[in-house]
Design a protein around this motif. Structure first.
Motif, short mmCIF file in Angstrom:
data_model
loop_
_atom_site.label_atom_id
_atom_site.label_comp_id
_atom_site.label_asym_id
_atom_site.label_seq_id
_atom_site.Cartn_x
_atom_site.Cartn_y
_atom_site.Cartn_z
N GLY A 16 -16.66 -10.10 40.97
CA GLY A 16 -16.65 -11.26 40.35
C GLY A 16 -15.02 -11.58 39.93
N LEU A 17 -14.25 -10.78 40.01
CA LEU A 17 -12.74 -11.15 39.78
C LEU A 17 -12.23 -12.02 40.53
CD1 LEU A 17 -12.12 -7.42 38.49
CD2 LEU A 17 -12.21 -9.35 36.90
N SER A 18 -11.51 -13.06 39.99
CA SER A 18 -10.67 -13.82 40.64
C SER A 18 -9.29 -13.36 40.99
CB SER A 18 -10.53 -15.07 39.91
OG SER A 18 -9.85 -15.25 38.92
N ALA A 19 -8.43 -13.89 41.95
CA ALA A 19 -7.17 -13.16 42.22
C ALA A 19 -6.16 -13.18 41.08
CB ALA A 19 -6.70 -14.18 43.30
N ASP A 20 -6.47 -14.31 40.13
CA ASP A 20 -5.44 -14.34 39.06
C ASP A 20 -5.83 -13.10 37.96
OD1 ASP A 20 -4.16 -16.31 39.96
OD2 ASP A 20 -5.03 -17.69 38.77
N GLU A 21 -7.04 -12.82 38.10
CA GLU A 21 -7.62 -11.58 37.21
C GLU A 21 -7.21 -10.12 37.66
OE1 GLU A 21 -11.12 -13.20 34.93
OE2 GLU A 21 -11.70 -13.11 37.24
#
Length: 379
Positions: free
Chosen positions: A143-148
Motif C-alpha cells: 500500500g505504499l505510494s511512489a512518494d513513500e
C-alpha cells in the motif's frame, strides 16, 4: 566453579563448539520453533548468514552487517511493542502479516523512502535465510505510494562548496592550522573525490602506483601515476584515480608531508579508525562545515571534485548548474568517468552529483517504474 549458562526458558545453552560439523539446516533443526526463544534463533541466523551478501557471491561490509543485525533485532521487538502482536514470532515463522503490520508502522512514523527500501532489503535477506525467498514483495504490495518508497537519486540543487559561495582554499587552510591531518584529508577529498572514510584511511605513500600496475587498458591512460583506493571504499570496490592535475599533485604532496612511513594513513597514528572518524567529524563541525553552518557538508566537497571532473571532460557546467545539453556519446563518456572517479559501477550514479539532462529525463519517463531497491545509491 564456572557457571553453566542457560537459555531464557531455563534449558542449558549449547556451546559453540557443539556446532562444529553441522550444516546450517542441522543447526537450526536443533532449535525447534516454540522450544527456543526467538531472539536466540535470530542470533543463530545472524551468525550463519549475516556475513554474506544476499544477491552476490561476496561478503558485506562491517557497516552493513552491523546495521542489518540492529534492524532485525529491533524489527522483532517492534512487532510486539509497536505492531501489537501478543508475542514475538520465531524468525522462521515470519509471514506477510508481520511485514504488512510493520510497514504500516513505518508509514505512521513517516520514515524516509530510502530507509523503507533499506528495511525491506534487509527483510528480503532474512527471507532467503529461512527459505522463503519470495516472501517480501514490492513496496506497492503493502500500500505504499511512489512518494513513500521511491529513492530520489538525482541532484536537484548544487551541493558543492563553491555552489554555496564558500572559499574552499581559505576554509581548508583554517582547518589545517587547527589539525593538519583533517585539513590534509579535506584537500584529498577536494582533489580526488574521496569519501570521508576513504580519505581518513588513505595511505599517501603506499597507495601511489604506476599506470602499468593498474591493469587499465592502454587507451584509458590519463597519467603516469594513479592513486589506488580500496581501504574504506564502499563495498570494498577498488578504483584508480589519475594524478593528472596540479590540484591532485599538490594534495598528494601535502598528504605525504603530513604522514611519516610508507604505511602511514591520514588519521592520527595514536588513534584507531573509529576515533579518527569521530575526530574528523568533530573538527569539521567546529569549523561550521555542516548544513546549519556554512550550508555544505564534507560530502559537498566530493560533489565539488566530481563537478570539476565533468567540466574538465566536457568544457561546460553540469545539468545541476544549468549546463547545456550535450551529444549523447559525449555525455555518456563524461558520466562514466565521473561514476568511476566516485567509485560507482553504474553510470546513473553520476546523477546524484551532476543532475539529470533533458535526454535522461525523457528516457526515465519512457522506462518502466522500478520498485526494487537499488544498491547504487550514492554516498
Amino acid at each position: 566453579m564456572p557457571r553453566s549458562s542457560t537459555t531464557a526458558n531455563g534449558a542449558p545453552a549449547r556451546r559453540k563448539r557443539d556446532h562444529a560439523g553441522l550444516t546450517r539446516a542441522d543447526l537450526l533443526a536443533r532449535h525447534p520453533p516454540g522450544e527456543t526463544p526467538p531472539e536466540q534463533v535470530l542470533e543463530l541466523l545472524l551468525g550463519q548468514f549475516n556475513l554474506a551478501h544476499t544477491a552476490r557471491e561476496k561478503t558485506v561490509s562491517h557497516k552493513t552487517r552491523h546495521e542489518r543485525a540492529l534492524f532485525l533485532r529491533r524489527f522483532f521487538r517492534d512487532l510486539r511493542v509497536k505492531a501489537g502482536f501478543a508475542t514475538m514470532p520465531d524468525p522462521r515463522n515470519l509471514g506477510n502479516r508481520h511485514i504488512l503490520a510493520m510497514v504500516q508502522v513505518w508509514r505512521t512514523e513517516r520514515l524516509a523512502p530510502a530507509t523503507i527500501q533499506t528495511y525491506l532489503s534487509f527483510l528480503r535477506g532474512l527471507a532467503q535465510w529461512i527459505g522463503k525467498p519470495g516472501l517480501v514483495r514490492k513496496p506497492a504490495h503493502y500500500g505504499l505510494s511512489a512518494d513513500e518508497f521511491q529513492r530520489h537519486e538525482v541532484a536537484s540543487r548544487d551541493k558543492s562548496w563553491s555552489g554555496q559561495g564558500i572559499d574552499i582554499e581559505q576554509v581548508i587552510v583554517s582547518v589545517c592550522r587547527h589539525d593538519i591531518h583533517v585539513g590534509a584529508s579535506l584537500r584529498l577529498i577536494w582533489a580526488f573525490g574521496l569519501r570521508r572514510k576513504e580519505a581518513v584511511m588513505f595511505q599517501p605513500h603506499s597507495c601511489v602506483v604506476r599506470f602499468e600496475a593498474t591493469g587499465l587498458p592502454s587507451d584509458k591512460r590519463e597519467a603516469d601515476h594513479y592513486i589506488w583506493i580500496k581501504r574504506g571504499a564502499k563495498g570494498g570496490r577498488q578504483r584508480f584515480v589519475p594524478i593528472n592535475t596540479a590540484r591532485r599533485d599538490e594534495a598528494l604532496a601535502h598528504a605525504q608531508a603530513v604522514t611519516q612511513g610508507r604505511d602511514a594513513h591520514m588519521g592520527r597514528p595514536e588513534r584507531d579508525l573509529k576515533q579518527n572518524l569521530w575526530h574528523f567529524s568533530y573538527v569539521v563541525r567546529r569549523f561550521g562545515i555542516c548544513l546549519d553552518g556554512l550550508g555544505a557538508t564534507t560530502h559537498g566537497l566530493r560533489h565539488e571534485s566530481l563537478i570539476d571532473e565533468w567540466q574538465d571532460k566536457t568544457g561546460v557546467a553540469p545539468p545541476v548548474r544549468g549546463g547545456p545539453p550535450l551529444p549523447p556519446d559525449v555525455e555518456r563518456a563524461a558520466r562514466t568517468a565521473v561514476a568511476h572517479i566516485a567509485g560507482h559501477a553504474r553510470q546513473r550514479a553520476s546523477c546524484a552529483y551532476l543532475g539529470q539532462s533533458a535526454v535522461m529525463r525523457r528516457a526515465a519517463c519512457k522506462a518502466p517504474l522500478s520498485q526494487e531497491p537499488d544498491d547504487s545509491v550514492c554516498a
